[in-house]
Design a protein around this motif. Sequence first.
Motif, PDB file in Angstrom:
ATOM      1  N   PHE A 461       0.832  -1.203   0.000  1.00 10.97           N
ATOM      2  CA  PHE A 461       0.000   0.000   0.000  1.00 10.97           C
ATOM      3  C   PHE A 461       0.868   1.256   0.000  1.00 10.97           C
ATOM      4  N   GLY A 462       2.003   1.210   0.719  1.00 11.65           N
ATOM      5  CA  GLY A 462       2.925   2.344   0.719  1.00 11.65           C
ATOM      6  C   GLY A 462       3.470   2.615  -0.676  1.00 11.65           C
ATOM      7  N   MET A 463       3.839   1.535  -1.404  1.00 11.26           N
ATOM      8  CA  MET A 463       4.303   1.707  -2.777  1.00 11.26           C
ATOM      9  C   MET A 463       3.179   2.267  -3.649  1.00 11.26           C
ATOM     10  N   PHE A 464       1.967   1.812  -3.386  1.00 11.13           N
ATOM     11  CA  PHE A 464       0.796   2.305  -4.129  1.00 11.13           C
ATOM     12  C   PHE A 464       0.606   3.807  -3.895  1.00 11.13           C
ATOM     13  N   LEU A 465       0.795   4.274  -2.656  1.00 14.04           N
ATOM     14  CA  LEU A 465       0.663   5.697  -2.347  1.00 14.04           C
ATOM     15  C   LEU A 465       1.659   6.524  -3.157  1.00 14.04           C
ATOM     16  N   LEU A 466       2.905   6.062  -3.219  1.00 13.25           N
ATOM     17  CA  LEU A 466       3.925   6.792  -3.974  1.00 13.25           C
ATOM     18  C   LEU A 466       3.608   6.779  -5.468  1.00 13.25           C
ATOM     19  N   GLU A 467       3.126   5.627  -5.961  1.00 15.32           N
ATOM     20  CA  GLU A 467       2.805   5.508  -7.385  1.00 15.32           C
ATOM     21  C   GLU A 467       1.674   6.464  -7.781  1.00 15.32           C
ATOM     22  N   VAL A 468       0.618   6.547  -6.954  1.00 11.42           N
ATOM     23  CA  VAL A 468      -0.521   7.409  -7.266  1.00 11.42           C
ATOM     24  C   VAL A 468      -0.108   8.877  -7.228  1.00 11.42           C
ATOM     25  N   THR A 469       0.729   9.244  -6.263  1.00 11.41           N
ATOM     26  CA  THR A 469       1.125  10.646  -6.106  1.00 11.41           C
ATOM     27  C   THR A 469       2.140  11.081  -7.165  1.00 11.41           C
ATOM     28  N   CYS A 470       3.087  10.204  -7.472  1.00  7.19           N
ATOM     29  CA  CYS A 470       4.169  10.578  -8.395  1.00  7.19           C
ATOM     30  C   CYS A 470       3.851  10.248  -9.853  1.00  7.19           C
TER      31      CYS A 470
END
Length: 604
Positions: A461-470
């Motif tokens: 989920f943390g990787m998903f957060l970075l992917e959605v934001t960046c």
Amino acid sequence: MRSFSTTFVFAIFGQYDDLSSDGMAFFVSTSKEVLSAALPGQYLGLLNDTNNGNHSARIFAVELDTFQDAELQDISNNHVGVDVDSLVSRQAFPTGYYDDDTGVFQGLSLISRKPMQVWVDYDGTAMEITLTIAPLGVARPKKPLLQTIIDLSDVVQSTAYVGFSSATGSIVSARHFVLGWSFALDEPALALNISMLPALPSASTKLSARTLISNIAITWLALVVMLALAIGIGIWICVRQQCHKYSEVREDWEVPFGSNRFSYKDLFHATKGFSDKNLLGRGGFGSVYKGVLREPKMEVAVKRMSHNSRQGVKEFIAEVVSIGRLRHRNLTQLLGYCRRKDELLLVYDYMKNGSLNKHLHSRNGQVLCWSKRYSIIKGVASSLLYLHEDWEQVVIHRDIKASNMLLDNKMNGRLGDFGLARIYDHEATAETTHVAGTMGYLAPELARAGRPTPFSDVYAFGMFLLEVTCGRKPIFIDEHNNRVLLVEWVLEHHHNGSMLDTVDPRLGQEFNTEEVTIVLKLGLLCTYPSPNARPIMRKVMQYLDHDQSPPNLSPSYISYIMMAQLQYEGFDSHNMPCSQPIASVATVSGESSATILREGRRSV
């Protein structure tokens, strides 16, 4: 608001003694229009996901609830509740009655298949609701089950509609009977004549009908075969080929889910023979096709997995059993399934807007604004909190990524693809040691122990957060044609004080700085190398709801990451098997440099 009184006899006839669908309700509504937009399942055919809790709904209900829904704050899977404009009950109580002789509370099972009588009285002057329930044949208990003050003047003004509603589930179904009903205004309802009530069907009726249908089918099959043999070997071959085309596989484990099995023939025609024109996408599991069912007329998505797919029969069963019973607005709804030879098929609600992956990484489509991205992030976080803590068992998804987030017609994010999910009881641990998931989203501890936990979901989920934001993949190619780890890249910018420069450039400056900062820091915190130091999803929701101050990342944490530059020479994220050990860089916070470095070396 006038006073009213009603009494009715009902029975809920489930397939099983200890499992049922969502239940039924007696309701009073200002308008029929609110019912025309109602949804099944937990909404009981009364409300929907947009007007639930909205004062404009103007509906009062007494729910006889047989499914515990965490989202609606249900107290159990066997309770009676009083609702006004929302299926979150104003007051609820376990089903039962107080014995007049002893005063002892006697519990009742709503799904016992036995008739029960309910009395509901509303005093318009005192604005008081009184509710009583008892087995059929037992006189109305003197002590009510539930009594509370509710002002219904806003619910009913001049005209009211009174009636019953029930809802059945996608996996476990039930029949709901109202055997007798009496209703009156400004006076007690007339007593029901118990001897005149119709009889309930016997418990074996459904089984007998199924047996009869099976016998008829066998008889017809025998006749067809005999006729084919008599006509000639040519026609016999044609019949055999036609039967072979639509043949299916059935096993013992499928018995509880039989009513939600689609025929292969229906799915074949719905997708126009699994035509490429209906293809929605392909992946390691197989292909997904858009289909239109004839009965009922509706659009569906059919996930078709082949025998050589990484997802086999075991994973297929996991998806049917897990998602078939889960209820949350941010999870995809499984409608049914089918098995044929080496093919495994799952049928879902069709999501018009496809996967989030397409909206994030397609350079030709419309840019997804920040407010929608933040809403999707909160929705997915809410669904993970439900899976990890709020459902009756713990569900580890094991494949959280943007391509598994589907968007409905309102662009709400829904987590899908439960083929790798693992389910176990609270206070227990998952028993698998097989590493599964997608490169870039796998927690570093999986390469060592292979045992998934909710914290490995938190890492993904943390990787998903970075992917959605960046707007970048977990492993991406930079302008110098180098492979770069997204988490490492964000950390470097954080170290340089330029973290906001990592935001998807397609957003321009049109984003909420505070929300972006929270999400980026949360992404780094969730990808901490030590699993027990990652936040649980309830904590994550507090950050996203602004109930908690934004997380701070310590200098020692930044120092470690800057020392842990890893080279990915010759690495191919698409071709490397998931079962191989994976070198990972994760984020850390609030530990000494020595401890952090030791943890990082173990991760590598």
